[in-house]
Each structure stands twice: as C-alpha cells, then as structure tokens.
Design an enzyme around this catalytic site. Structure first.
Site: not given
Ligand code: ADP
Ligand code: ZN
Length: 216
Positions: A17, A164
């Site tokens: 994404k 990360r």
């Molecule tokens: P990835 O898509 O690689 O898992 P993100 O950077 O989108 O990572 O998200 C990292 C973390 O941030 C998630 O594992 C969650 O803990 C939190 N997070 C991100 N977006 C959301 C969301 N829409 N709702 C709840 N938690 C979120």
C-alpha cells in the site's frame, strides 16, 4: 490525468500500500493519508496518544476505531484533500468503514474506488521481516527485493534505514492474523457498494497504468 479521486488502499501489512501510494503520487498529486505514519509521528513526538498507540502497535494490535476515525476525519478537512486522497491503512475494521462513511457524508465527499492489494501470506511474512524504512524521509526498502544501493543507507537522502519494531516475525504474524479477522470483511463491504478493484502480484509492474486507466 486523474480527475479528483478519493481512494482507499486495503491490503495485508506489507502488501504494498505504501509503496504504490508513493508511485501513484509521483504521477498524480493528491493527499496521502497513512494512519500508520500519523501514529508513528505521534509516537515520535511522545504525545499521550503516541504512548498509548505504541503499546498496541508493538503488539501488532489495532488502535481503537473511534480514535483513529476521529484523526482521519480531521485530516480530511485539510485543503490538499480537494485534489483527491489516498487513505492508506484506513479503514481496517467494519466499524471504521462506517465511521468513515459518516465523516465523508458530513464533509460532502464520496469514495471513488477501493483498491485491494491481494498477496499471499508467505510473501507477506518474507517481505515484512525484510522491510526497512528511512529514518529521515520514510522511503520504504526491502533487504531482499528492493535493497538500498549502499547497505543500510537511504538512496535518496543518505540517512540510515532501520527495521520497524513491529516488523519482527512474531509481531508480523499477529498483524497478519488481525488483518484476516478484522480487515478482510471490508472486501465484501466495499464489493457490495461496487467500489472494489482487486490487484494481484501479477499486476504489480503495471499497477500505475491499471490505476491510471481505471481512474481516468
Ligand atoms: P502495515 O500496513 O504495514 O501494517 P501501518 O503503518 O499501516 O502498517 O500500521 C502500523 C500499525 O499502526 C498497525 O499495526 C496498527 O497498530 C496501527 N494502525 C494503523 N492504521 C490503523 C487503523 N486504521 N486502525 C487501527 N490501528 C491502526
Ligand atoms: Zn531517506
């Protein structure tokens, strides 16, 4: 040229994404709203929200729906969203999708497409645990598939890249599990609304073309 488009990118963690957001943004300037990036920024600034979020993120769990939806709602009022936006990593639950519907309605906006990046589990785990991010500019690399030219140094800005904390194998597995349980139901939710565009690994090299032509 893309008309003003409001997009959601859905996919397991590491499905691409963020990477494809950057590619698409090079061609079509629009707002990029990554809830993961917003949360990581809160963590870095050591805010109250950041401290709470860090615990959940490091355990591979989701931040509560109402909090995250409120954050996105605020972000959607910024002027750059007039050119369209990519919601990257939000919504992640049906509840978040409902809250988003309400927010968009009250802001007089609507969704144009929900892009689902479909990738198999083995690939995801391999990718996540080899993922690296630049400390300074945030550019995403992968030790196996998209390495930096000089080991551990960002090609673009020369800063150090790092893994990360939530990309360790153990946390990656819980995030994948959370994806199947809580996020995958969104595919049906948006398919019923006729908004879904599914993209598989095979389309990867043509992804910008597909998105651009779909979105004319
Ligand atoms: P990835 O898509 O690689 O898992 P993100 O950077 O989108 O990572 O998200 C990292 C973390 O941030 C998630 O594992 C969650 O803990 C939190 N997070 C991100 N977006 C959301 C969301 N829409 N709702 C709840 N938690 C979120
Ligand atoms: Zn960099």
């Amino acid at each position: 040229m893309l008309k003003q488009k409001n997009l959601i990118f859905v996919g397991a963690p590491g499905a691409g994404k963020g990477t494809f957001s950057s590619l698409l943004l090079e061609r079509h300037p629009m707002a990029h709203i990554s809830t993961g990036d917003i949360l990581r920024d809160e963590v870095k600034r050591d805010t109250e929200l950041g401290r709470e979020a860090a615990k959940l993120m490091n355990a591979g769990k989701l931040v509560p729906d109402e909090i995250i939806a409120g954050m996105v709602r605020d972000r959607l009022t910024w002027a750059d969203c007039e050119n369209g936006f990519i919601l990257d990593g939000f919504p992640r639950t049906i509840r978040q999708a409902e809250l988003l519907d309400e927010a968009l309605k009250s802001l007089g906006k609507q969704l144009d497409r929900v892009v689902y990046f479909k990738v198999d589990d083995q690939t995801i785990l391999k990718r996540l645990t080899a993922r690296q991010n630049c400390k300074k500019c945030g550019k995403i690399y992968n030790k196996l598939f998209m390495p930096t030219k000089v080991e551990n140094i960002c090609d673009d800005c020369g800063s150090e890249v790092f893994q990360r904390p939530d990309d360790s194998l153990e946390t990656a597995k819980s995030r994948l599990e959370v994806f199947y349980r809580q996020t995958l139901p969104l595919i049906e939710y948006y398919s019923k609304k006729n908004l879904l565009l599914e993209i598989t690994e095979l389309d990867k090299d043509r992804i910008c073309e597909i998105l651009s032509s779909e979105l004319e």
